[in-house]
Design a protein around this motif. Structure first.
Motif, PDB file in Angstrom:
ATOM      1  N   ASP A   8      -8.426 -49.486  63.021  1.00  0.00           N
ATOM      2  CA  ASP A   8      -9.689 -49.847  62.396  1.00  0.00           C
ATOM      3  C   ASP A   8      -9.794 -49.308  60.964  1.00  0.00           C
ATOM      4  O   ASP A   8     -10.875 -49.230  60.389  1.00  0.00           O
ATOM      5  N   ALA A   9      -8.650 -48.931  60.374  1.00  0.00           N
ATOM      6  CA  ALA A   9      -8.664 -48.349  59.025  1.00  0.00           C
ATOM      7  C   ALA A   9      -9.269 -49.294  58.014  1.00  0.00           C
ATOM      8  O   ALA A   9      -9.980 -48.875  57.094  1.00  0.00           O
ATOM      9  N   LEU A  10      -9.001 -50.603  58.179  1.00  0.00           N
ATOM     10  CA  LEU A  10      -9.464 -51.591  57.212  1.00  0.00           C
ATOM     11  C   LEU A  10     -10.737 -52.305  57.672  1.00  0.00           C
ATOM     12  O   LEU A  10     -11.028 -53.413  57.235  1.00  0.00           O
ATOM     13  N   ALA A  11     -11.465 -51.649  58.552  1.00  0.00           N
ATOM     14  CA  ALA A  11     -12.755 -52.200  58.982  1.00  0.00           C
ATOM     15  C   ALA A  11     -13.729 -52.174  57.807  1.00  0.00           C
ATOM     16  O   ALA A  11     -13.684 -51.285  56.949  1.00  0.00           O
ATOM     17  N   ARG A  12     -14.622 -53.144  57.780  1.00  0.00           N
ATOM     18  CA  ARG A  12     -15.514 -53.308  56.628  1.00  0.00           C
ATOM     19  C   ARG A  12     -16.388 -52.072  56.386  1.00  0.00           C
ATOM     20  O   ARG A  12     -16.608 -51.696  55.233  1.00  0.00           O
ATOM     21  N   ASP A  13     -16.870 -51.452  57.437  1.00  0.00           N
ATOM     22  CA  ASP A  13     -17.743 -50.291  57.229  1.00  0.00           C
ATOM     23  C   ASP A  13     -16.977 -49.128  56.611  1.00  0.00           C
ATOM     24  O   ASP A  13     -17.516 -48.379  55.788  1.00  0.00           O
ATOM     25  N   ARG A  14     -15.708 -48.955  57.000  1.00  0.00           N
ATOM     26  CA  ARG A  14     -14.904 -47.880  56.419  1.00  0.00           C
ATOM     27  C   ARG A  14     -14.608 -48.173  54.943  1.00  0.00           C
ATOM     28  O   ARG A  14     -14.624 -47.272  54.103  1.00  0.00           O
ATOM     29  N   ILE A  15     -14.312 -49.422  54.656  1.00  0.00           N
ATOM     30  CA  ILE A  15     -14.050 -49.805  53.264  1.00  0.00           C
ATOM     31  C   ILE A  15     -15.290 -49.563  52.413  1.00  0.00           C
ATOM     32  O   ILE A  15     -15.205 -49.010  51.311  1.00  0.00           O
ATOM     33  N   GLN A  16     -16.458 -49.986  52.919  1.00  0.00           N
ATOM     34  CA  GLN A  16     -17.689 -49.834  52.159  1.00  0.00           C
ATOM     35  C   GLN A  16     -18.004 -48.362  51.911  1.00  0.00           C
ATOM     36  O   GLN A  16     -18.434 -47.985  50.809  1.00  0.00           O
ATOM     37  N   ALA A  17     -17.767 -47.523  52.902  1.00  0.00           N
ATOM     38  CA  ALA A  17     -18.049 -46.096  52.745  1.00  0.00           C
ATOM     39  C   ALA A  17     -17.158 -45.478  51.663  1.00  0.00           C
ATOM     40  O   ALA A  17     -17.628 -44.693  50.831  1.00  0.00           O
ATOM     41  N   CYS A  18     -15.900 -45.842  51.667  1.00  0.00           N
ATOM     42  CA  CYS A  18     -14.973 -45.307  50.663  1.00  0.00           C
ATOM     43  C   CYS A  18     -15.314 -45.845  49.278  1.00  0.00           C
ATOM     44  O   CYS A  18     -15.278 -45.109  48.284  1.00  0.00           O
ATOM     45  N   PRO A  47      -7.579 -60.771  33.905  1.00  0.00           N
ATOM     46  CA  PRO A  47      -7.742 -59.536  33.129  1.00  0.00           C
ATOM     47  C   PRO A  47      -9.146 -58.958  33.300  1.00  0.00           C
ATOM     48  O   PRO A  47     -10.140 -59.678  33.237  1.00  0.00           O
ATOM     49  N   GLY A  48      -9.216 -57.655  33.547  1.00  0.00           N
ATOM     50  CA  GLY A  48     -10.509 -56.999  33.682  1.00  0.00           C
ATOM     51  C   GLY A  48     -11.197 -57.235  35.011  1.00  0.00           C
ATOM     52  O   GLY A  48     -12.388 -56.948  35.157  1.00  0.00           O
ATOM     53  N   SER A  49     -10.458 -57.735  35.993  1.00  0.00           N
ATOM     54  CA  SER A  49     -11.070 -58.059  37.289  1.00  0.00           C
ATOM     55  C   SER A  49     -11.194 -56.853  38.210  1.00  0.00           C
ATOM     56  O   SER A  49     -11.674 -56.987  39.346  1.00  0.00           O
ATOM     57  N   GLY A  50     -10.775 -55.693  37.760  1.00  0.00           N
ATOM     58  CA  GLY A  50     -10.864 -54.508  38.611  1.00  0.00           C
ATOM     59  C   GLY A  50      -9.698 -54.376  39.566  1.00  0.00           C
ATOM     60  O   GLY A  50      -9.812 -53.716  40.600  1.00  0.00           O
ATOM     61  N   LYS A  51      -8.571 -54.972  39.214  1.00  0.00           N
ATOM     62  CA  LYS A  51      -7.392 -54.954  40.076  1.00  0.00           C
ATOM     63  C   LYS A  51      -6.965 -53.533  40.436  1.00  0.00           C
ATOM     64  O   LYS A  51      -6.735 -53.217  41.610  1.00  0.00           O
ATOM     65  N   THR A  52      -6.868 -52.669  39.436  1.00  0.00           N
ATOM     66  CA  THR A  52      -6.388 -51.313  39.696  1.00  0.00           C
ATOM     67  C   THR A  52      -7.369 -50.545  40.573  1.00  0.00           C
ATOM     68  O   THR A  52      -6.972 -49.748  41.422  1.00  0.00           O
ATOM     69  N   SER A  53      -8.665 -50.780  40.391  1.00  0.00           N
ATOM     70  CA  SER A  53      -9.662 -50.117  41.237  1.00  0.00           C
ATOM     71  C   SER A  53      -9.504 -50.544  42.687  1.00  0.00           C
ATOM     72  O   SER A  53      -9.584 -49.715  43.613  1.00  0.00           O
ATOM     73  N   LEU A  54      -9.274 -51.848  42.915  1.00  0.00           N
ATOM     74  CA  LEU A  54      -9.097 -52.337  44.285  1.00  0.00           C
ATOM     75  C   LEU A  54      -7.815 -51.788  44.902  1.00  0.00           C
ATOM     76  O   LEU A  54      -7.788 -51.400  46.078  1.00  0.00           O
ATOM     77  N   ILE A  55      -6.737 -51.760  44.104  1.00  0.00           N
ATOM     78  CA  ILE A  55      -5.481 -51.200  44.610  1.00  0.00           C
ATOM     79  C   ILE A  55      -5.687 -49.739  45.012  1.00  0.00           C
ATOM     80  O   ILE A  55      -5.272 -49.303  46.094  1.00  0.00           O
ATOM     81  N   SER A  56      -6.324 -48.979  44.127  1.00  0.00           N
ATOM     82  CA  SER A  56      -6.546 -47.559  44.408  1.00  0.00           C
ATOM     83  C   SER A  56      -7.416 -47.368  45.642  1.00  0.00           C
ATOM     84  O   SER A  56      -7.153 -46.495  46.484  1.00  0.00           O
ATOM     85  N   LEU A  57      -8.476 -48.189  45.772  1.00  0.00           N
ATOM     86  CA  LEU A  57      -9.356 -48.104  46.930  1.00  0.00           C
ATOM     87  C   LEU A  57      -8.590 -48.380  48.219  1.00  0.00           C
ATOM     88  O   LEU A  57      -8.722 -47.637  49.205  1.00  0.00           O
ATOM     89  N   LYS A  58      -7.788 -49.406  48.211  1.00  0.00           N
ATOM     90  CA  LYS A  58      -7.044 -49.756  49.428  1.00  0.00           C
ATOM     91  C   LYS A  58      -6.044 -48.659  49.789  1.00  0.00           C
ATOM     92  O   LYS A  58      -5.897 -48.306  50.972  1.00  0.00           O
TER      93      LYS A  58
END
Length: 635
Positions: A8-18, A47-58
């Motif tokens: 359940d690591a990639l469950a939506r509630d866990r993603i939202q909390a992080c 460009p500027g879509s927040g790619k690195t932020s999403l990668i880091s979050l995941k």
């Protein structure tokens, strides 16, 4: 096989909390599609879509819930810059710290290849790896050709060729038809079986036996190792059940094929992220169709800039048409018209406009950038050819012969330090010192991580000196000469000889004056909110991945010596904007301009000659662009 992380690591509630803890706002379904996916996929990110932020979050979510102690996450990038940016985003968290230790790996494709494939092969055949660097290799190769009597016949043969030294300097291992061969930058002027051919091969293996290699050699040795040990690729894949590749668009066919040999395995999930429209490094680059694969995810929303810049950028998506949606601040697009008499007014005019339309705090945080496809002019008579044509004093600071390479690298490293990329800054500076040291001594220095930290030791003194170069003033000749004197003393102590030998660094340690205006913006807040600031200069290629407050793209002669880049792009947009029907030269120009045009948050400016722009001035007015004619006496 058991999943190495909680189901359940990639469950939506866990993603939202992080995401909430990191201050990341998830507003688009495309973001959720990427974060929730546990399958192999490609993601095309604007460009500027927040790619690195999403990668880091995941990565942080996976690391937080990772359960295996022997299998890990493998994060690969095309450049050290992209790798360092990811590390900077995750490094301050406990999960991010774990990602930087066994069993995980974060690095470039080059370092991954060396660590897991090429170096083990060399150890298996009892050879040591000392240096992997193209410049250091070239220095050693040409020196051996010049002074070693074993290669006398080869030296005579190549002396008749204008590219003789280059053929030796760029000799590279290649894995072909099941065996290791040697290729170079051009056709060899002698046939197989000749004495020169034999000595050419012997010179390459002579350096290999000393542990001196080019970057591309590592890929050939890796392929050789995979061929000789059929189970090696599967073993590496088992070690890394989750692989994330960033900046995928710049990965070469050779790199892609190597990664496929290792990770094309049912036990491994491979997620590749990039922007195919920013694929500007074309030497050996993969075909445009290889990324993204069919069924890819798309991040079309840019939070860097607003609608104005997004609409223009969408027209310049060369490799794959993409409608970029701008969700950032309202932007301004300006055109600066110049002629031969007013060309030096372009940069000052840009700076005045930036002060007017960009908030002072943003100017201070992200200084405006002046970009050009070329920094120095060539031999053509056309004008202007390069950045130096707009700022003549800039030419003195751009050297192609290796002089002052330590100072120029130190200035680049200081810029990284100011931006918060401390580790990347120190690594960049130390690698420059290692390359220069190897070139002048034929010896190698330890990695930065291996330098002693004991107070008073040569390693500790070197760490202190590097920090001083990165944080204290260096743009003074007396100061710089003093620093280089201390550098030679510490390097002499680090060299490990029984008798202390004075190291002479030579031309790489020379001093040159800094480029005019090449400093961080200084904003002075007064009652009238006036701002004094200076732009920073760079090539478009080097600015890739950056975010600016304001960006000026200077019109330059393209590499064919026949076309002006900004003019060609603006003229195309004025006619019909159909990139599909444009020539390959114009398409190549457009993709480079696309990279530059997607850097700024609020001000994008172009410089174009008044005469060339006369036929499409209506384009600017109809699109609401601000036109500043510098050829007039009053601007």
């Amino acid at each position: 096989m058991t999943t190495p992380y909680r189901k359940d690591a990639l469950a939506r509630d866990r993603i939202q909390a992080c995401a909430t803890a990191l201050g990341i706002h998830l507003s688009d379904q495309e973001q959720w599609d990427f974060l929730e996916s546990a399958d192999s996929l490609d993601m095309q990110a604007a460009p500027g879509s927040g790619k690195t932020s999403l990668i880091s979050l995941k990565l942080l979510i996976l690391a937080t819930h990772w359960t295996s102690t022997t299998r890990g996450i493998c994060v690969l990038s095309h450049t050290n810059t992209a790798k360092d940016e990811i590390i900077a985003r995750i490094g301050d968290t406990p999960a991010g710290a774990r990602l930087q230790r066994y069993p995980h790996f974060i690095g470039t494709i080059q370092s991954f290849t060396s660590t897991f494939l090429a170096r083990p092969y060399l150890r298996g055949v009892h050879k040591q790896l000392q240096i992997v660097d193209d410049d250091a290799y070239a220095n050693r190769a040409t020196r051996a050709l010049e002074h070693d009597p074993r290669f006398r016949t080869l030296k005579v043969s190549l002396s008749r060729r204008s590219n003789g030294d280059d053929l030796v300097a760029r000799a590279t291992f290649a894995f072909e038809s099941g065996q290791l061969t040697i290729r170079s930058s051009g056709k060899l002027p002698f046939g197989p079986g000749t004495t020169s051919s034999t000595q050419f091969t012997e010179l390459k293996h002579h350096l290999a036996n000393q542990g001196i290699f080019r970057f591309a050699d590592m890929f050939a040795l890796a392929e050789l190792h995979l061929a000789r040990r059929p189970g090696l690729g599967s073993a590496v894949a088992q070690r890394f059940p989750f692989v994330l590749v960033d900046e995928m668009q710049d990965t070469s066919d050779l790199q892609q094929n190597l990664l496929a040999q290792v990770f094309d395995h049912p036990a491994t999930t491979v997620q590749r992220v990039g922007d195919i429209n920013q694929r500007i490094f074309t030497e050996g680059a993969a075909q445009a169709s290889s990324f993204p694969r069919p069924g890819f995810l798309e991040l079309p929303v840019s939070r860097r800039f607003g609608r104005e810049i997004a609409e223009l950028a969408s027209l310049l998506t060369v490799h794959r048409s993409q409608r970029i949606r701008g969700a950032g601040p309202t932007g301004t697009i300006a055109v600066l018209l110049y002629d031969e008499n007013s060309v030096t007014k372009v940069v000052p005019a840009f700076e005045r406009i930036a002060v007017e339309v960009v908030p002072p705090l943003l100017l201070q945080a992200r200084p405006p950038q002046v970009l050009a496809a070329r920094k120095r002019p060539g031999t053509a008579r056309a004008f202007p050819q390069s950045l130096a044509c707009y700022v003549p004093a800039f030419a003195a600071s751009v050297l192609d012969d290796g002089r002052a390479s330590l100072l120029l690298t130190a200035r680049a490293a200081r810029a990284q330090w100011r931006s918060g990329a401390n580790r990347a800054a120190v690594d960049l500076l130390w690698e420059a010192v290692r390359v220069v040291f190897a070139a002048v001594t034929n010896e190698s220095l330890p990695t930065l991580r291996s330098l002693d930290r004991v107070a008073g030791s040569p390693g500790a003194r070197m760490r202190t000196l590097l920090l001083e170069i990165l944080t204290e003033p260096i743009d003074d000749e007396v100061r710089w000469v003093s620093l280089m004197g201390r550098m030679t003393n510490v390097l002499s102590d680090l060299s490990g000889g029984t008798g202390r030998v004075r190291i002479t660094l030579g031309e790489p340690s020379f001093y040159v004056v800094p480029p005019p205006g090449n400093s961080a913006a200084v904003c002075e807040h007064t009652g009238t909110a006036s701002v004094t600031m200076h732009s920073e200069f760079n090539s478009i290629q080097r600015a890739k991945g950056e975010t600016h407050s304001a960006t000026l793209i200077l019109e330059c002669l393209d590499r064919t010596g026949k076309k002006y880049d900004v003019h060609e792009v603006l003229n195309l947009l004025a006619v019909d904007g159909d990139l599909d029907s444009a020539s390959s030269t114009v398409r190549s120009i457009a993709q480079l301009v696309f990279v530059g045009a997607t850097r700024p948050a609020q001000l994008l400016a172009f410089a174009v000659h008044r005469d060339r722009a006369s036929s499409y001035l209506d384009l600017f007015e109809s699109n609401g662009w601000a036109v500043h004619d510098l050829t007039l006496k009053v601007t």
